[in-house]
Design a protein around this motif. Structure first.
Motif, PDB file in Angstrom:
ATOM      1  N   CYS A   1       7.150   1.306   4.551  1.00 47.38           N
ATOM      2  CA  CYS A   1       6.472   0.122   5.109  1.00 47.38           C
ATOM      3  C   CYS A   1       7.087  -0.335   6.423  1.00 47.38           C
ATOM      4  O   CYS A   1       6.599  -1.299   7.023  1.00 47.38           O
ATOM      5  N   HIS A   2       8.157   0.333   6.856  1.00 44.08           N
ATOM      6  CA  HIS A   2       8.823   0.014   8.125  1.00 44.08           C
ATOM      7  C   HIS A   2       9.277  -1.442   8.200  1.00 44.08           C
ATOM      8  O   HIS A   2       9.206  -2.079   9.251  1.00 44.08           O
ATOM      9  N   GLY A   3       9.698  -1.969   7.072  1.00 43.58           N
ATOM     10  CA  GLY A   3      10.278  -3.301   7.049  1.00 43.58           C
ATOM     11  C   GLY A   3       9.319  -4.434   6.759  1.00 43.58           C
ATOM     12  O   GLY A   3       9.744  -5.577   6.601  1.00 43.58           O
ATOM     13  N   GLU A   4       8.013  -4.146   6.646  1.00 40.43           N
ATOM     14  CA  GLU A   4       7.044  -5.224   6.420  1.00 40.43           C
ATOM     15  C   GLU A   4       6.888  -5.576   4.945  1.00 40.43           C
ATOM     16  O   GLU A   4       6.379  -6.644   4.603  1.00 40.43           O
ATOM     17  N   GLY A   5       7.264  -4.677   4.080  1.00 38.53           N
ATOM     18  CA  GLY A   5       7.094  -4.936   2.655  1.00 38.53           C
ATOM     19  C   GLY A   5       5.667  -4.736   2.181  1.00 38.53           C
ATOM     20  O   GLY A   5       5.318  -5.123   1.060  1.00 38.53           O
ATOM     21  N   ARG A   6       4.856  -4.095   2.993  1.00 35.72           N
ATOM     22  CA  ARG A   6       3.456  -3.845   2.637  1.00 35.72           C
ATOM     23  C   ARG A   6       2.974  -2.592   3.355  1.00 35.72           C
ATOM     24  O   ARG A   6       3.476  -2.235   4.421  1.00 35.72           O
ATOM     25  N   VAL A   7       1.971  -1.940   2.763  1.00 37.20           N
ATOM     26  CA  VAL A   7       1.398  -0.718   3.331  1.00 37.20           C
ATOM     27  C   VAL A   7      -0.125  -0.782   3.234  1.00 37.20           C
ATOM     28  O   VAL A   7      -0.675  -1.546   2.439  1.00 37.20           O
ATOM     29  N   GLN A   8      -0.798   0.021   4.046  1.00 39.19           N
ATOM     30  CA  GLN A   8      -2.263   0.070   4.041  1.00 39.19           C
ATOM     31  C   GLN A   8      -2.749   1.025   2.957  1.00 39.19           C
ATOM     32  O   GLN A   8      -2.288   2.156   2.862  1.00 39.19           O
ATOM     33  N   ARG A   9      -3.667   0.567   2.153  1.00 45.95           N
ATOM     34  CA  ARG A   9      -4.235   1.392   1.084  1.00 45.95           C
ATOM     35  C   ARG A   9      -5.713   1.053   0.888  1.00 45.95           C
ATOM     36  O   ARG A   9      -6.162  -0.053   1.209  1.00 45.95           O
ATOM     37  N   ASP A  10      -6.469   2.014   0.343  1.00 40.11           N
ATOM     38  CA  ASP A  10      -7.844   1.741  -0.088  1.00 40.11           C
ATOM     39  C   ASP A  10      -7.784   1.053  -1.446  1.00 40.11           C
ATOM     40  O   ASP A  10      -7.092   1.521  -2.353  1.00 40.11           O
ATOM     41  N   SER A  11      -8.505  -0.042  -1.567  1.00 42.88           N
ATOM     42  CA  SER A  11      -8.480  -0.810  -2.814  1.00 42.88           C
ATOM     43  C   SER A  11      -9.890  -0.998  -3.349  1.00 42.88           C
ATOM     44  O   SER A  11     -10.854  -1.085  -2.578  1.00 42.88           O
ATOM     45  N   ARG A  12      -9.993  -1.068  -4.659  1.00 43.41           N
ATOM     46  CA  ARG A  12     -11.264  -1.379  -5.322  1.00 43.41           C
ATOM     47  C   ARG A  12     -11.158  -2.771  -5.934  1.00 43.41           C
ATOM     48  O   ARG A  12     -10.236  -3.052  -6.703  1.00 43.41           O
ATOM     49  N   ILE A  13     -12.099  -3.618  -5.579  1.00 41.52           N
ATOM     50  CA  ILE A  13     -12.074  -5.013  -6.015  1.00 41.52           C
ATOM     51  C   ILE A  13     -13.409  -5.351  -6.668  1.00 41.52           C
ATOM     52  O   ILE A  13     -14.478  -5.100  -6.095  1.00 41.52           O
ATOM     53  N   LYS A  14     -13.361  -5.906  -7.868  1.00 39.28           N
ATOM     54  CA  LYS A  14     -14.580  -6.324  -8.551  1.00 39.28           C
ATOM     55  C   LYS A  14     -14.922  -7.755  -8.155  1.00 39.28           C
ATOM     56  O   LYS A  14     -14.056  -8.629  -8.152  1.00 39.28           O
TER      57      LYS A  14
END
Length: 381
Positions: free
Chosen positions: A212-225
């Motif tokens: 994550c290069h220090g951000e604590g988050r990454v980009q991902r494809d998500s499925r949301i109902k």
């Protein structure tokens, strides 16, 4: 934008208020509801953010003119991927610009106890996201659950949102001392601006996570109902709380805003909660009366046709339209009948129709009789 309060109401001023009156009211309210002044109030931060957004809009002549003309819609373009509220700035930065260094000792002295607002852990709220969704009229009428696939920031599993794999990788920013802001001289005033070293986080990372290069988050494809309630229409906005981008280093996630677009229907037209359609009516049924089957969103319905029904007559079927989004009564289905004239008659049928026409004469043609009475002077020329 219907869930946002009026900016003038938030600032407790009239629409004719001068810039000085707006600024004075903002200064008074900002001190009153500042989160550091209200540590036990969970709504203080949100109200302070709302106040800063209102002041930024009304203190800028161009933004104020746009708001007076278009309301909150003037700032809706920045919803996708930007900060909540159409791209407005950090309310704390606005606070710093208004108060500057007028209180000598800065925020710590002003709020009495050195609780400085940016002694943070580097956690920052994630961005709100926008998603445009097209649905059918049937789905809008009945309600439906949809599964959305979006790309968004999610918590990094490698470092568990900390931004670093090790325990000693996070350090207090030496430039701002962990406050996230630094003082900058601006003429006779001292302004507090976002720290350029840590970008407002108050912390720096010496060994950032490789994923994550220090951000604590990454980009991902998500499925949301997403549950879409019955009665929605084009332009309806639904909010899915916490399904926007994940926050930086474990900060709270933003929200997902879904804007609905209802497709045009082959049979029905919609006006509010009412539906309209045109249905062909056989010539014989129009003359003799009978029952006519008509479509509705809930299946087939029947209409009793009186003898002598004319083309263009509208029949109303109550509660056969769209349910009100607010939970009130359903709209109606309005059926306009168009008398269908036979186009292919054999010789025998033509003869019988001629005999029929001669037998009824003009006495049984009230529309024709009325028309020729009005147009008589044209035929007498």
């Amino acid at each position: 934008m219907a869930d946002k309060r009026d900016y003038y109401e938030i600032l407790e001023v009239t629409r004719e208020a001068t810039p000085d009156v707006i600024k004075k009211s903002y200064r008074r309210l900002a001190v009153k509801i500042h989160p550091d002044k209200n540590p036990g109030d969970p709504t203080a931060e949100e109200r302070f953010k709302e106040l800063g957004e209102a002041y930024e809009a009304l203190s800028d002549p161009d933004k104020r003119a746009a708001y007076d003309r278009y309301g909150h819609s003037a700032f809706s373009g920045g919803m996708g991927g930007g900060r909540s509220g159409g791209g407005f700035h950090d309310p704390m930065d606005i606070f710093s610009q208004v108060f500057g260094g007028a209180f000598g000792g800065g925020f710590e002295e002003f709020f009495g106890g050195g609780s400085s607002r940016r002694k943070s852990s580097g956690k920052q709220r994630g961005s709100d996201l926008r998603y445009d969704l097209e649905i059918s009229l049937e789905d809008a009428a009945k309600g439906v659950e949809k599964e959305l696939e979006i790309e968004r920031s999610v918590p990094c599993e490698t470092c568990h949102s900390k931004g670093t794999k090790g325990s000693g990788g996070v350090k207090v920013c030496s430039t701002c001392g962990g406050r996230g802001v630094i003082a900058r001289q601006a003429g006779i005033f001292i302004q507090q601006v976002t720290c350029p070293e840590c970008r407002g986080a108050g912390e720096t990372i010496s060994d950032p996570c490789s994923d994550c290069h220090g951000e604590g988050r990454v980009q991902r494809d998500s499925r949301i109902k997403l549950r879409i309630p019955a009665g929605v229409d084009t332009g309806t906005r639904l909010r899915s709380s916490g399904n926007g981008d994940a926050g930086v280093r474990g900060g709270p996630a933003g929200d997902l805003y879904v804007f609905l677009h209802v497709r045009d229907h082959d049979v029905f037209e919609r006006e509010g909660d009412d539906l309209f359609c045109e249905v062909p009516l056989p010539f014989s049924v129009a003359a003799l009366g009978g029952e006519l089957k008509v479509p509705s969103l809930n299946g087939q319905s029947s209409i009793k046709i009186p003898a002598g029904t004319q083309g263009g007559t509208v029949f109303r079927l109550r509660d056969k339209g769209i349910p009100a989004l607010s939970g009130g009564r359903r709209g109606d289905l309005n059926v306009k009948v168009q008398v269908e004239v036979p186009t292919r008659l054999n010789h025998e049928q033509q003869e019988k129709l001629r005999d029929f026409s001669e037998s009824i004469g003009e006495a049984n043609s009230p529309m024709q009789e009325g028309f020729f009475q009005k147009a008589k002077r044209f035929f007498d020329l």
